[in-house]
Design an enzyme around this catalytic site. Structure first.
Site, short mmCIF file in Angstrom:
data_model
loop_
_atom_site.label_atom_id
_atom_site.label_comp_id
_atom_site.label_asym_id
_atom_site.label_seq_id
_atom_site.Cartn_x
_atom_site.Cartn_y
_atom_site.Cartn_z
N GLY A 223 0.83 -1.21 0.00
CA GLY A 223 0.00 0.00 0.00
C GLY A 223 0.85 1.24 0.00
CG ASN A 224 -0.48 4.59 -1.47
OD1 ASN A 224 -1.30 5.17 -0.76
ND2 ASN A 224 -0.78 4.14 -2.69
NE ARG A 225 4.03 8.51 4.67
CZ ARG A 225 4.83 9.57 4.74
NH1 ARG A 225 5.90 9.62 3.98
NH2 ARG A 225 4.55 10.57 5.56
CB ALA A 291 -2.20 7.42 -3.73
#
Length: 427
Positions: A223-225, A291
């Site tokens: 995943g990402n932030r 995102a």
């Protein structure tokens, strides 16, 4: 190093202490006004609460006085030497009425001044926000519809109510938006008083938000932030500017659904692609602020991957389809109408090959979207914070710097740029 005294608010978000009037109408949602009042006072503002007599049937005067730190009156004959029915409106930087009942908005629309709150509304020359709360039948009644239109025509902001549980067992449109949402919209008007025009009325807009999660095993994912805050701000403001909004939400940081917005929840990039593609078919604009993960694990382990002896095996990755590029291609091929406006987002960092804007310009040319919102990412920037800045690049070659401010402020600037493109495509 000096330290702020306990209980002293940090005013840096707004730049100065503002005078806020919180009007409270006589509905069951009056209890939510308490959280709104506290949000304003904890942000360092001077707050005067003006309830109607009916509001005091739901929440006592002492509660409003304790939360605001100021006396509370309902009639024009209290504290006559100070002329409060004129002075409070004249001196206010912002008036927020929450809840705004059908009766209260009717009196305001017809210029009544039969209590302290309606008299204050007549003298206020600052932004005025009404947050309606009533049963669906009352909200949809032609009299209320006309009164809302009248208030908006005169410059007031009447926010769209939420849908959900009402008094008793009823559900539907007419629920008061949550206090934090009202506070956010009001705070935006302190930053920019003209941020909520009804310029998107009749438009259908799809917004994507948040990150995606690509499962590796039943426990882990890539995943990402991304927190989803910028996308939620865009969806919230588009709805409050009159649009019919669908929000395709990936992984977000516990954000509450925006009022008057349809929320479609997804997890993976493939799910987001399917949802965005489906809803884009009938949309005037698609804003891809999510995102989306560029890659996903090539295989999914049906049981948790255990620690073994030695180094773990390398994780093979497969490239996800580019949703933004796919939308542009669909428009070119005729699957999407040629009039569909497509907005992309780019979170960029500089490197040896160029700075943020260099990479962003190349991305705009490669993707072929109409607008590209560019954020420089890094520690304390773009992801997981409440503020943002960057640039807005357009297909016609124009570039606009987006000054540092709240994500709601940035959302309002992006929607400003979207409006003319929608009008151009409709003509």
């Amino acid at each position: 190093m000096s330290q702020r005294a306990a209980g002293t608010a940090d005013h840096s978000e707004f730049g100065q202490r503002r005078r806020i009037v919180v009007g409270v109408g006589g509905g069951i949602a009056a209890y939510k006004a308490c959280a709104l009042i506290r949000a304003f006072t904890e942000s360092g503002h001077h707050v005067r609460v003006i309830p109607t007599d009916s509001a005091l049937e739901f929440v006592g005067r002492a509660t409003f006085e304790a939360l605001s730190g100021n006396p509370v009156h309902t009639g024009v004959f209290a504290d006559v030497p100070q002329v409060p029915h004129v002075r409070l409106g004249q001196e206010a930087d912002l008036v927020v009425v929450a809840p705004a009942t059908a009766d209260l908005m009717a009196r305001a629309a017809h210029g009544r001044a039969d209590d302290l709150l309606t008299a204050t509304l007549l003298t206020a020359r600052c932004p005025v926000v009404f947050a309606p709360a009533m049963h669906t039948e009352m909200w949809e009644h032609p009299a209320t519809v006309d009164n809302v239109a009248t208030l908006r025509r005169r410059g007031a902001v009447v926010v769209e109510p939420a849908s959900g549980r009402l008094t008793g067992h009823d559900t539907g449109a007419g629920r008061l938006p949550e206090p934090e949402e009202i506070f956010g919209l009001a705070s935006l008007l302190l930053e920019r008083p003209d941020a909520l025009p009804q310029d998107l009325t009749g438009r259908r807009i799809v917004v994507s938000a948040g990150g995606t999660r690509e499962p590796l095993d039943p426990v882990r994912f890539l995943g990402n932030r991304s927190s989803g805050k910028q996308g939620y701000a865009l969806a919230r403001l588009a709805a409050q500017r009159g649009a019919d909004v669908t929000l395709v939400a990936g992984a977000v940081a516990g954000l509450a659904d925006p009022a008057a917005v349809e929320v479609v929840r997804v997890q993976t990039a493939a799910q987001m692609q399917a949802a965005v593609t489906k809803h884009a078919a009938g949309a005037d604009a698609v804003v891809m602020s999510a995102a989306v993960a560029d890659f996903r694990p090539s295989t999914f382990a049906t049981s948790k991957i255990k620690k073994g002896v030695g180094e773990p095996e390398a994780i093979a990755l497969t490239k996800n389809e580019d949703i933004l590029a796919g939308l542009v291609a669909a428009r070119t091929e005729g699957t999407l109408p040629a009039s569909t406006v497509i907005v992309g987002f780019a979170a960029e960092t500089g490197d040896a090959e160029g700075d943020v804007l260099t990479h962003a310009r190349a991305k705009l040319a490669r993707k072929g979207c109409d607008l590209l919102v560019v954020n420089a990412v890094g520690e304390g920037k773009a992801f997981e914070v409440d503020h943002n800045d960057g640039w807005l690049l357009a297909a016609d070659g124009s570039e606009t710097a987006l000054a540092h401010g709240s994500k709601a402020l940035m959302a309002s600037r992006v929607l400003d740029a979207l409006g003319p493109l929608l009008a151009q495509n409709r003509s």
